[in-house]
Design a protein around this motif. Structure first.
Motif, short mmCIF file in Angstrom:
data_model
loop_
_atom_site.label_atom_id
_atom_site.label_comp_id
_atom_site.label_asym_id
_atom_site.label_seq_id
_atom_site.Cartn_x
_atom_site.Cartn_y
_atom_site.Cartn_z
N LYS A 31 0.58 -1.09 -0.09
CA LYS A 31 0.19 0.04 0.30
C LYS A 31 1.09 1.40 0.30
N ASN A 32 1.77 1.32 0.29
CA ASN A 32 2.30 2.82 0.84
C ASN A 32 3.61 2.69 0.02
N LYS A 33 3.59 3.29 -1.02
CA LYS A 33 4.98 4.35 -1.72
C LYS A 33 5.59 5.08 -1.71
N SER A 34 4.52 6.35 -0.53
CA SER A 34 4.92 7.49 -0.78
C SER A 34 5.49 8.44 0.58
N PHE A 35 5.22 7.78 1.48
CA PHE A 35 6.75 8.16 2.96
C PHE A 35 6.95 7.10 3.05
N LEU A 37 9.58 5.76 7.18
CA LEU A 37 9.34 6.78 8.72
C LEU A 37 10.37 7.39 8.73
N GLY A 38 10.24 8.19 9.66
CA GLY A 38 11.22 9.34 10.17
C GLY A 38 10.46 10.67 9.22
N GLU A 39 9.99 10.40 8.12
CA GLU A 39 9.81 12.36 7.32
C GLU A 39 9.00 12.89 8.08
N ARG A 40 8.83 14.27 8.02
CA ARG A 40 9.12 15.81 9.16
C ARG A 40 8.82 16.87 8.11
N LEU A 41 7.56 16.78 8.16
CA LEU A 41 7.19 18.14 7.39
C LEU A 41 6.41 19.61 8.44
N GLU A 42 7.13 20.84 8.56
CA GLU A 42 6.58 21.89 8.72
C GLU A 42 6.62 22.82 8.08
N PHE A 43 5.07 23.38 8.39
CA PHE A 43 4.01 24.58 7.80
C PHE A 43 4.25 26.08 8.96
N ASN A 229 5.88 11.33 -3.86
CA ASN A 229 5.79 11.58 -2.24
C ASN A 229 4.87 12.01 -1.68
N LYS A 230 3.80 13.06 -2.92
CA LYS A 230 3.19 14.35 -3.28
C LYS A 230 2.54 14.74 -1.62
N ILE A 231 3.35 15.76 -1.20
CA ILE A 231 3.54 16.16 -0.08
C ILE A 231 2.66 17.10 -0.15
N PRO A 232 2.07 17.90 0.87
CA PRO A 232 1.49 19.31 0.76
C PRO A 232 1.88 20.27 0.76
N ILE A 233 1.96 21.58 -0.20
CA ILE A 233 2.68 22.19 -0.53
C ILE A 233 2.38 23.32 -0.11
N ARG A 234 0.96 23.88 -0.41
CA ARG A 234 -0.09 25.25 0.05
C ARG A 234 -0.88 24.65 0.02
N VAL A 235 -1.42 25.38 1.39
CA VAL A 235 -2.80 25.44 1.00
C VAL A 235 -4.16 26.40 2.38
N LYS A 236 -5.20 26.93 0.77
CA LYS A 236 -5.64 28.31 1.21
C LYS A 236 -7.08 28.06 1.48
N ALA A 237 -7.23 28.81 2.70
CA ALA A 237 -8.88 28.50 2.94
C ALA A 237 -9.55 30.29 2.92
N LYS A 238 -11.09 29.69 2.88
CA LYS A 238 -11.59 31.01 3.25
C LYS A 238 -12.20 30.05 4.38
N ILE A 239 -12.81 31.69 5.28
CA ILE A 239 -13.18 31.09 6.69
C ILE A 239 -14.27 32.63 6.75
#
Length: 261
Positions: A31-35, A37-43, A229-239
């Motif tokens: 199942k897992n082909k994208s991430f 162990l040890g992956e770290r993402l900061e936003f 990887n398909k890691i998130p790069i950006r998110v935009k939100a309207k609130i």
């Protein structure tokens, strides 16, 4: 206006939305082909030039056992920063434990602290019987249910190579003893100038729960790297009180090289 879900929803929007040393420790599951162990993402979460909060997503370095089954431990932490912290105190923590062979969650835990609001939840999933066992009650769950953290890592392993613009990908999300039938729509490809460089991306629009935060079910747009990887790069939100952006600022231990231009 009630704001008690603010921090939790910021983190959740990412979720419904490697270095060789760690990659060698990652077993080759179907199942897992994208991430890895040890992956770290900061936003960073920002309103214009104001950095309001920081979010960290981390796949822990070692597999852990949940009821005898080895699993990925994935944590998500969100905290407001600087002067914004004194205006609205947010300190949220989420954990999800995924079965590497199915990418279904085995355990989920959240601890949300937002001003005076407090919320905590712990569940163990029994997918065979279709039930999530909470501390106080049981919740019926459909097949392939995800939580707000596991959903991101599940979605990262979907194949978008033949996706058509406008195509919808449904997903069931467990949150606070309820299951929400949500999904996201593929919007095509786009290149972004991000904090970590110029990145080719896939553009998506997740469906969110319309509440005191989001003004509509299509209030979010997010971009993930157009690579393995398909890691998130950006998110935009309207609130209801404006809009915000979440941008990736740092990556560690990706499983595959990042597709930069």
């Amino acid at each position: 206006m009630k704001m008690k879900k603010y921090g939790a929803e910021i983190v959740a929007c990412l979720f419904v939305l490697s270095a060789m040393g760690f990659q060698n420790k990652t077993k080759e599951f179907d199942k897992n082909k994208s991430f890895a162990l040890g992956e770290r993402l900061e936003f960073r979460v920002h309103y214009g030039l104001i950095n309001a909060a920081r979010i960290t997503l981390q796949v822990h370095k070692d597999l852990v056992k949940i009821k005898g089954k080895e699993s990925y431990k994935i944590t998500a932490d969100g905290k407001t920063l600087g002067g914004f912290y004194y205006l609205y105190k947010v300190k949220d923590h989420f954990e999800s434990y995924l079965n590497p062979e199915t990418l279904l969650p085995l355990k989920y835990y959240k601890k949300v602290r937002e001003n005076k609001y407090r919320s905590e939840d712990l569940v163990f999933y029994d997918h065979a019987k279709g039930v999530a066992h909470g501390q106080k009650e049981k919740t019926a769950i459909p097949a392939q249910v995800q939580d707000v953290v596991s959903a991101l890592y599940y979605a990262r392993n979907l194949d978008f190579s033949k996706a058509k613009i406008g195509q919808n990908f449904p997903i069931d999300i467990y949150l606070d003893q309820k299951v929400y039938k949500l999904g996201f729509t593929y919007l095509g490809k786009e290149t972004l100038q991000s904090d970590i460089g110029k990145i080719r991306c896939l553009k998506m629009r997740p469906q969110v729960v319309k509440d005191e935060i989001f003004e509509s079910e299509d209030a979010l747009t997010f971009w993930v790297s157009d690579d393995e990887n398909k890691i998130p790069i950006r998110v935009k939100a309207k609130i209801w009180v404006g809009s915000f952006k979440i941008d990736l600022t740092k990556v560690e231990n990706l499983r595959h090289p990042l597709n930069k231009l």
